[in-house]
Each structure stands twice: as structure tokens, then as C-alpha cells.
Motif scaffolding. Sequence first.
Motif, short mmCIF file in Angstrom:
data_model
loop_
_atom_site.label_atom_id
_atom_site.label_comp_id
_atom_site.label_asym_id
_atom_site.label_seq_id
_atom_site.Cartn_x
_atom_site.Cartn_y
_atom_site.Cartn_z
N LEU A 241 -11.44 7.41 -5.84
CA LEU A 241 -11.40 6.03 -5.35
C LEU A 241 -11.97 5.10 -6.43
O LEU A 241 -13.08 5.33 -6.91
CB LEU A 241 -12.24 5.90 -4.07
N SER B 299 -3.77 1.88 -10.38
CA SER B 299 -3.74 2.89 -9.33
C SER B 299 -2.39 3.01 -8.69
O SER B 299 -1.48 2.34 -8.88
CB SER B 299 -4.77 2.64 -8.25
N LEU C 36 -6.16 -2.30 -9.66
CA LEU C 36 -5.03 -2.04 -8.77
C LEU C 36 -3.73 -1.81 -9.53
O LEU C 36 -2.86 -1.08 -9.06
CB LEU C 36 -4.89 -3.15 -7.74
N GLY D 228 -6.28 7.24 1.08
CA GLY D 228 -5.54 6.02 0.81
C GLY D 228 -5.90 4.84 1.70
O GLY D 228 -5.37 3.75 1.51
N TYR D 229 -6.80 5.06 2.65
CA TYR D 229 -7.20 3.96 3.55
C TYR D 229 -7.87 2.85 2.76
O TYR D 229 -7.58 1.68 2.95
CB TYR D 229 -8.14 4.51 4.62
N TYR D 230 -8.79 3.23 1.87
CA TYR D 230 -9.43 2.26 0.99
C TYR D 230 -8.72 2.28 -0.36
O TYR D 230 -8.41 3.34 -0.89
CB TYR D 230 -10.91 2.58 0.76
N HIS D 231 -8.48 1.09 -0.90
CA HIS D 231 -7.85 0.98 -2.20
C HIS D 231 -8.89 0.90 -3.32
O HIS D 231 -8.60 1.25 -4.46
CB HIS D 231 -6.92 -0.23 -2.24
N LEU D 232 -10.09 0.44 -2.97
CA LEU D 232 -11.19 0.42 -3.92
C LEU D 232 -12.47 0.06 -3.20
O LEU D 232 -12.45 -0.35 -2.05
CB LEU D 232 -10.94 -0.53 -5.09
N LYS E 56 -4.37 -4.93 0.98
CA LYS E 56 -5.19 -3.87 0.38
C LYS E 56 -6.58 -3.91 1.02
O LYS E 56 -7.11 -4.96 1.32
CB LYS E 56 -5.32 -4.07 -1.13
N ARG E 57 -7.16 -2.73 1.21
CA ARG E 57 -8.45 -2.64 1.89
C ARG E 57 -9.55 -2.28 0.90
O ARG E 57 -9.45 -1.31 0.15
CB ARG E 57 -8.39 -1.59 2.99
N ILE E 58 -10.60 -3.09 0.94
CA ILE E 58 -11.77 -2.90 0.09
C ILE E 58 -12.97 -2.49 0.95
O ILE E 58 -13.20 -3.07 2.02
CB ILE E 58 -12.12 -4.19 -0.67
N PHE F 45 -7.14 -9.68 0.70
CA PHE F 45 -7.70 -8.36 0.98
C PHE F 45 -8.17 -8.23 2.43
O PHE F 45 -8.57 -9.21 3.05
CB PHE F 45 -8.91 -8.07 0.08
#
Length: 141
Positions: free
Chosen positions: A95, A141, A138, A61-65, A16-18, A40
Amino acid sequence: MKLAGVKFDPGLFRGKRILLAENNDLNVEVAMEILKEAGFEVERVQDGQAAVEMVERADLGYYHLALMDIQMPRMNGYEATRSIRAMPDAGKATLPILAMTANAFDEDKKEAVRAGMNGHLAKPIDAKKLMKALEDILRLS
């Protein structure tokens, strides 16, 4: 190892990307160590304006949060969150954003909610509270 003794679901975080919006290098170092150890992928910007630009340019959707400091140069975290929430792309506008700030009074928490943030974490970073907040976000989402 920053996460020794902290319980979390590593499968939920892996890959997952932050987006980490933080201008204090020491805070970044601590956050990066914890987040990367949890699985992460982390991208850092130093101010709110850069955070808004990164979200605008990223694919949906590139960033998850996003973890958003409040007191940053050029654009603070509240303003950056409001700008993200106003984006025409509904996916980007929703987001998940968590405030990360040394300001931990009730009024600061209320202001984070008014700005459109999904939660508030006090600094210095508490790894247990951070992992719990990230799991909660998460899972929703």
C-alpha cells in the motif's frame, strides 16, 4: 476553497480511498477539506495501531494509499508502516504510504524511506505539494 489555483487531475482522484492516520484534529480538518474537495473518500484513524488494523481488515484494494503522521499515540507512523510492510498479503504490504509530519529535516525524510514509506510531506500541509505527491503515487499504482 482550499484548492483554488492548484492544478490536478480530478479524474485520477475521484472515488479513490485514503486512510488518514493523524491524531491532531486541526491537521485532520485541513487535510479532509483538501482531500474531499479533490474527490477522495477519506477514512481517519487517530493512531498507528488503528491504521494497521484498518489495513488488515480491509479488502485488498480498498485503500488506494495512506497518509501517515509520524508522531501518534500507541504506535508511531514509522512502526505502523513497518507493520503494514510486514503483512503476509503482498497487496496490502505494498500500500502506498506518505509520511505527513512537521519533522522536515533530511534525517526525517531518510527515516521515512527506511521505514518503507513512499514519500514525505511536511506540515503544515501545502495543497500543491500534496496534490503533486498524490498524483505521482497514483499514476505509479
